[in-house]
Design a protein around this motif. Sequence first.
Motif, PDB file in Angstrom:
ATOM      1  N   ASP A 291       2.020   5.828  -6.684  1.00  0.00           N
ATOM      2  CA  ASP A 291       2.004   6.433  -5.339  1.00  0.00           C
ATOM      3  C   ASP A 291       2.786   7.740  -5.323  1.00  0.00           C
ATOM      4  N   THR A 407      -0.519   1.611  -4.584  1.00  0.00           N
ATOM      5  CA  THR A 407      -0.749   0.696  -3.465  1.00  0.00           C
ATOM      6  C   THR A 407      -1.841   1.198  -2.535  1.00  0.00           C
ATOM      7  N   LEU A 408      -2.335   0.243  -1.730  1.00  0.00           N
ATOM      8  CA  LEU A 408      -3.329   0.601  -0.718  1.00  0.00           C
ATOM      9  C   LEU A 408      -2.703   1.569   0.287  1.00  0.00           C
ATOM     10  N   GLU A 409      -1.425   1.354   0.599  1.00  0.00           N
ATOM     11  CA  GLU A 409      -0.765   2.262   1.539  1.00  0.00           C
ATOM     12  C   GLU A 409      -0.682   3.673   0.946  1.00  0.00           C
ATOM     13  N   ARG A 412      -4.014   5.179   1.546  1.00  0.00           N
ATOM     14  CA  ARG A 412      -4.137   5.498   2.975  1.00  0.00           C
ATOM     15  C   ARG A 412      -3.344   6.761   3.332  1.00  0.00           C
ATOM     16  N   LEU A 413      -2.105   6.811   2.849  1.00  0.00           N
ATOM     17  CA  LEU A 413      -1.250   7.961   3.189  1.00  0.00           C
ATOM     18  C   LEU A 413      -1.833   9.256   2.622  1.00  0.00           C
ATOM     19  N   ARG A 416      -4.719  10.166   4.968  1.00  0.00           N
ATOM     20  CA  ARG A 416      -4.250  10.598   6.303  1.00  0.00           C
ATOM     21  C   ARG A 416      -3.632  11.991   6.239  1.00  0.00           C
ATOM     22  N   TYR A 435       4.539  13.278   9.461  1.00  0.00           N
ATOM     23  CA  TYR A 435       5.368  12.103   9.188  1.00  0.00           C
ATOM     24  C   TYR A 435       6.750  12.528   8.690  1.00  0.00           C
ATOM     25  N   GLU A 464      -1.615  -6.512  -3.790  1.00  0.00           N
ATOM     26  CA  GLU A 464      -2.684  -7.078  -2.966  1.00  0.00           C
ATOM     27  C   GLU A 464      -2.863  -8.569  -3.318  1.00  0.00           C
ATOM     28  N   VAL A 478     -11.326   3.093   3.918  1.00  0.00           N
ATOM     29  CA  VAL A 478     -10.006   3.657   4.225  1.00  0.00           C
ATOM     30  C   VAL A 478     -10.162   4.941   5.050  1.00  0.00           C
ATOM     31  N   GLU A 482      -8.494   5.442   8.601  1.00  0.00           N
ATOM     32  CA  GLU A 482      -7.432   6.447   8.743  1.00  0.00           C
ATOM     33  C   GLU A 482      -7.825   7.525   9.758  1.00  0.00           C
ATOM     34  N   ARG A 485      -6.974   6.125  12.973  1.00  0.00           N
ATOM     35  CA  ARG A 485      -5.517   6.160  13.177  1.00  0.00           C
ATOM     36  C   ARG A 485      -5.050   7.570  13.546  1.00  0.00           C
TER      37      ARG A 485
END
Length: 537
Positions: A291, A407-409, A412-413, A416, A435, A464, A478, A482, A485
Amino acid sequence: MCSANCLRRRAHPSTSEEGRPLKTSAILSVRKVAEREKKWLEKEQQARYDAGELPSFDPATAPIRNDEWTCASIPEVIADRRVEITGPVERKMIINALNCGAKMFMADFEDSLAPTWENIVRGQINLRDAVNGTISYEDKARNKVYKLNDKTAVLLVRPRGWHLPEAHIEIDGEPATGALVDFALYFYHNHATFRAKHKQSGPFFYLPKMQHSREAAVWNAVFERAQDTLGVPRGSIRATVLIETLPAVFQMHEILYELRNHSAGLNCGRWDYIFSFIKTVRAHGDRLLPDRVQVGMTQHFLKSYTELLIQTCHKRGVHAMGGMAAQIPIRDNKLANDRATALVRADKLREVLAGHDGTWAAHPGLISVVLDVFNENMPGPNQVHVKREDVSVSNGDLLQMPKGVRTLEGLRLNTRVGIQYLAAWLSGTGSVPLYNLMEDAATAEISRVQNWQWIKYGAVLDGELVPTTVTKELFHRVLGEEMARVEREVGSEKFVNGRYQEAAKLFAKQCLTENLDDFLTLDAYRYIVRIVPGSRL
Ligand SMILES: CC(=O)SCCNC(=O)CCNC(=O)[C@H](O)C(C)(C)COP(=O)(O)OP(=O)(O)OC[C@H]1O[C@@H](n2cnc3c(N)ncnc32)[C@H](O)[C@@H]1OP(=O)(O)O
Ligand SMILES: O=CC(=O)O
Ligand SMILES: [Mg+2]
């Protein structure tokens, strides 16, 4: 010891053999040389990495690395660069940056500027007014007038990288080279005022995204040509090169050598460096980064790069500048702000103790934090005398994979942030707070190429419950989630009126493409061009 000419021939064996001298007699041919070098880098150097090779030190230039030589001595006006604020060439920000208490201000046509024609031209006008000392700005809504203080930071200018064309200027039916447009306009309009003010020194520049010393040789030819044409003594221009590509870290002595009469040192451009790391090893499916948030400066490959840069610069008698911590002040949350400030302080402490001579700050609110760290730990104007002979860095150190999880996050980040940054860029803004971090073209590029790398090689995500591989289908899911979001976060009105849909389409295309594009901004540039001369772009 080898003579300078001998070293030059060894550094560029093909250059003299093929009868293509880098010193040129006209700006037009400098442009053509730059184009040729760019093609060489793309077609030959990257092709070798794609075939399985990894970047390494060039045996042909060992004499340059091993021999004793130094760059021209540092002009007094830039001897103390402990804090440099950076920011786009926007009028109010230029005044704020020059007034903020930093020693230097890097005015940016690059990572933090969306190169719309308007931004480029206004940026040049703003800089001319800044150099003349006449710049002012009135914020009518806040009834506030901005003017320069008596004491201001010294100006450094960063032109665009070689990759970006300037579509609004055509030379011989071809778009001009953005880097040369930025350099030439600024130099032409400001060299006299600048030099009169700074004891015959300057103007000063930062040179971005270099991959090889051949590019440094082109810049040196540009400087010589520009100085000769306007009757400015050679060596007045000084430039700091950003070491922000993986191939360039193996070329640091060579880059300084090419620019030795115009050098002001090197800088650790950490964000583009991480981007370039992924891009350079794009064909190496076993080199997937964790990440983005985990790829910090204490990871071995980044620590090795900074230490080698410090050793190299100090051996050659020039500054080794630190880079940008992405944290910015958080106004509405004291706890979070204290945490962000502590992270910036720790990053700067690491830099000054390692031997850096100064560093970057992203925001005026961080100047005192950074200044305090350098004042407490660097009593003289710089620490070029700290030779760091203890540092021993190998290919393996520079190429060691960072540790961490995917990671999935993280996916996503990246998505986004990439989309929101691109939406801002397409609307004319090249650096934004997202952010609570500064995001610019370099950080957004990491998001893009990391997604591409994970999709291309089917990265298996950590943490996961069910084993999860990054696929095109997962990315599409995703992306949709996103976008929803982002709409919730920015509000429907801004979302509908902004360029989020276009940004998402472009970002997705870039993440899903089979063959990685070199630069996100090169593709995105087509969307912000107002006039396409000869519709050749
Ligand atoms: C990877 C790299 O290349 S790093 C180098 C390139 N990137 C950069 O230079 C980024 C520089 N920083 C920035 O652009 C900005 O700080 C951002 C976008 C991150 C945040 O900006 P904002 O949201 O406007 O910050 P904020 O609202 O807190 O600004 C407060 C004041 O500080 C000013 N300010 C903020 N950052 C800067 C800066 N870097 N230079 C000058 N002034 C600044 C704002 O203009 C504002 O002024 P005002 O009070 O007179 O209106
Ligand atoms: O230009 C700086 C970087 O970190 O990229
Ligand atoms: Mg950069």
